[in-house]
Scaffold this motif. Structure first.
Motif, PDB file in Angstrom:
ATOM      1  N   MET A 196       0.836  -1.182   0.000  1.00 18.17           N
ATOM      2  CA  MET A 196       0.000   0.000   0.000  1.00 18.17           C
ATOM      3  C   MET A 196       0.882   1.247   0.000  1.00 18.17           C
ATOM      4  N   LYS A 197       0.547   2.186  -0.820  1.00 16.89           N
ATOM      5  CA  LYS A 197       1.303   3.434  -0.921  1.00 16.89           C
ATOM      6  C   LYS A 197       0.672   4.503  -0.049  1.00 16.89           C
ATOM      7  N   LYS A 198       1.131   5.736  -0.248  1.00 15.40           N
ATOM      8  CA  LYS A 198       0.572   6.860   0.499  1.00 15.40           C
ATOM      9  C   LYS A 198      -0.930   6.946   0.296  1.00 15.40           C
ATOM     10  N   ASP A 199      -1.597   7.391   1.322  1.00  8.09           N
ATOM     11  CA  ASP A 199      -3.044   7.532   1.291  1.00  8.09           C
ATOM     12  C   ASP A 199      -3.378   9.022   1.297  1.00  8.09           C
ATOM     13  N   PRO A 200      -4.068   9.522   0.275  1.00  4.89           N
ATOM     14  CA  PRO A 200      -4.384  10.953   0.240  1.00  4.89           C
ATOM     15  C   PRO A 200      -5.287  11.409   1.388  1.00  4.89           C
ATOM     16  N   LYS A 201      -5.901  10.462   2.093  1.00  3.10           N
ATOM     17  CA  LYS A 201      -6.779  10.809   3.209  1.00  3.10           C
ATOM     18  C   LYS A 201      -6.005  11.014   4.512  1.00  3.10           C
ATOM     19  N   ILE A 202      -4.724  10.613   4.519  1.00  7.81           N
ATOM     20  CA  ILE A 202      -3.898  10.754   5.717  1.00  7.81           C
ATOM     21  C   ILE A 202      -2.662  11.573   5.351  1.00  7.81           C
ATOM     22  N   GLN A 203      -2.455  12.644   6.090  1.00 11.51           N
ATOM     23  CA  GLN A 203      -1.351  13.560   5.826  1.00 11.51           C
ATOM     24  C   GLN A 203      -0.021  12.990   6.323  1.00 11.51           C
ATOM     25  N   GLU A 204       1.044  13.391   5.640  1.00 11.95           N
ATOM     26  CA  GLU A 204       2.381  13.035   6.114  1.00 11.95           C
ATOM     27  C   GLU A 204       2.639  13.778   7.421  1.00 11.95           C
ATOM     28  N   ARG A 205       3.210  13.074   8.363  1.00 11.90           N
ATOM     29  CA  ARG A 205       3.532  13.673   9.659  1.00 11.90           C
ATOM     30  C   ARG A 205       4.991  14.099   9.672  1.00 11.90           C
ATOM     31  N   ASP A 206       5.265  15.244  10.269  1.00 13.98           N
ATOM     32  CA  ASP A 206       6.633  15.748  10.366  1.00 13.98           C
ATOM     33  C   ASP A 206       7.476  14.980  11.376  1.00 13.98           C
ATOM     34  N   ASP A 207       6.823  14.328  12.332  1.00 11.73           N
ATOM     35  CA  ASP A 207       7.541  13.639  13.403  1.00 11.73           C
ATOM     36  C   ASP A 207       7.843  12.173  13.089  1.00 11.73           C
ATOM     37  N   VAL A 208       7.583  11.746  11.848  1.00 16.77           N
ATOM     38  CA  VAL A 208       7.738  10.343  11.474  1.00 16.77           C
ATOM     39  C   VAL A 208       8.572  10.229  10.198  1.00 16.77           C
ATOM     40  N   ARG A 209       9.419   9.214  10.173  1.00 12.83           N
ATOM     41  CA  ARG A 209      10.123   8.878   8.934  1.00 12.83           C
ATOM     42  C   ARG A 209       9.556   7.540   8.462  1.00 12.83           C
ATOM     43  N   PRO A 210       8.736   7.563   7.421  1.00 14.13           N
ATOM     44  CA  PRO A 210       8.088   6.324   6.966  1.00 14.13           C
ATOM     45  C   PRO A 210       9.058   5.188   6.667  1.00 14.13           C
ATOM     46  N   THR A 211      10.265   5.516   6.252  1.00 19.68           N
ATOM     47  CA  THR A 211      11.228   4.457   5.949  1.00 19.68           C
ATOM     48  C   THR A 211      11.567   3.634   7.186  1.00 19.68           C
ATOM     49  N   GLU A 212      11.455   4.222   8.375  1.00 16.97           N
ATOM     50  CA  GLU A 212      11.720   3.464   9.599  1.00 16.97           C
ATOM     51  C   GLU A 212      10.694   2.350   9.790  1.00 16.97           C
ATOM     52  N   GLY A 213       9.425   2.673   9.589  1.00 11.80           N
ATOM     53  CA  GLY A 213       8.382   1.653   9.722  1.00 11.80           C
ATOM     54  C   GLY A 213       8.536   0.550   8.696  1.00 11.80           C
ATOM     55  N   GLU A 214       8.866   0.923   7.479  1.00  8.83           N
ATOM     56  CA  GLU A 214       9.054  -0.060   6.422  1.00  8.83           C
ATOM     57  C   GLU A 214      10.282  -0.924   6.718  1.00  8.83           C
ATOM     58  N   HIS A 215      11.340  -0.303   7.217  1.00 12.42           N
ATOM     59  CA  HIS A 215      12.553  -1.047   7.560  1.00 12.42           C
ATOM     60  C   HIS A 215      12.280  -2.025   8.706  1.00 12.42           C
ATOM     61  N   LYS A 216      11.543  -1.570   9.701  1.00 14.65           N
ATOM     62  CA  LYS A 216      11.270  -2.398  10.879  1.00 14.65           C
ATOM     63  C   LYS A 216      10.325  -3.561  10.575  1.00 14.65           C
ATOM     64  N   TYR A 217       9.277  -3.299   9.779  1.00  9.55           N
ATOM     65  CA  TYR A 217       8.233  -4.303   9.556  1.00  9.55           C
ATOM     66  C   TYR A 217       8.249  -4.941   8.168  1.00  9.55           C
ATOM     67  N   GLY A 218       8.971  -4.336   7.230  1.00 11.60           N
ATOM     68  CA  GLY A 218       9.000  -4.870   5.870  1.00 11.60           C
ATOM     69  C   GLY A 218       7.832  -4.360   5.052  1.00 11.60           C
ATOM     70  N   ASP A 219       7.587  -5.022   3.960  1.00 12.72           N
ATOM     71  CA  ASP A 219       6.525  -4.629   3.036  1.00 12.72           C
ATOM     72  C   ASP A 219       5.220  -5.270   3.485  1.00 12.72           C
ATOM     73  N   VAL A 220       4.612  -4.669   4.508  1.00 10.21           N
ATOM     74  CA  VAL A 220       3.362  -5.187   5.067  1.00 10.21           C
ATOM     75  C   VAL A 220       2.269  -4.130   4.930  1.00 10.21           C
ATOM     76  N   GLU A 221       1.065  -4.515   5.249  1.00 10.83           N
ATOM     77  CA  GLU A 221      -0.047  -3.564   5.223  1.00 10.83           C
ATOM     78  C   GLU A 221      -0.041  -2.757   6.525  1.00 10.83           C
ATOM     79  N   PHE A 222      -0.222  -1.450   6.374  1.00 11.66           N
ATOM     80  CA  PHE A 222      -0.287  -0.539   7.510  1.00 11.66           C
ATOM     81  C   PHE A 222      -1.649   0.138   7.539  1.00 11.66           C
ATOM     82  N   ALA A 223      -2.178   0.386   8.735  1.00 13.08           N
ATOM     83  CA  ALA A 223      -3.426   1.143   8.853  1.00 13.08           C
ATOM     84  C   ALA A 223      -3.201   2.594   8.438  1.00 13.08           C
ATOM     85  N   ASP A 224      -1.980   3.095   8.606  1.00 11.00           N
ATOM     86  CA  ASP A 224      -1.565   4.411   8.104  1.00 11.00           C
ATOM     87  C   ASP A 224      -0.416   4.180   7.126  1.00 11.00           C
ATOM     88  N   PRO A 225      -0.754   3.924   5.860  1.00 11.24           N
ATOM     89  CA  PRO A 225       0.291   3.627   4.875  1.00 11.24           C
ATOM     90  C   PRO A 225       1.138   4.844   4.491  1.00 11.24           C
TER      91      PRO A 225
END
Length: 85
Positions: A1-30
């Protein structure tokens, strides 16, 4: 799942960290790669975290609603019982 236009990018998060930690999985906040929902354990954890005020406050109400609905759908699909909010 890619970015979701309904959920804004957060300044306090680096999405690559979540992807690195969990791999290519489904996220409730993609968009931000938060709240993995690929396993029963992750579903339960995601539900617990999004229901904590300090986590939910980082999103607007409509985003929280979307994330919760995705977690509920994953819980139902995986046979995980979660407390309704």
């Amino acid at each position: 799942m890619k970015k979701d236009p309904k959920i804004q990018e957060r300044d306090d998060v680096r999405p690559t960290e979540g992807e690195h930690k969990y791999g290519d999985v489904e996220f409730a906040d993609p968009t931000n790669k938060k709240y993995p929902i690929d396993t029963p354990e992750h579903v339960r954890t995601a539900w617990s975290y999004i229901n904590q005020e300090r986590n939910a406050d980082k999103y607007d109400d409509s985003e929280v609603k979307i994330i919760k609905e995705r977690i509920k759908k994953a819980a139902e699909k995986q046979g995980v019982a979660i407390d309704a909010d």
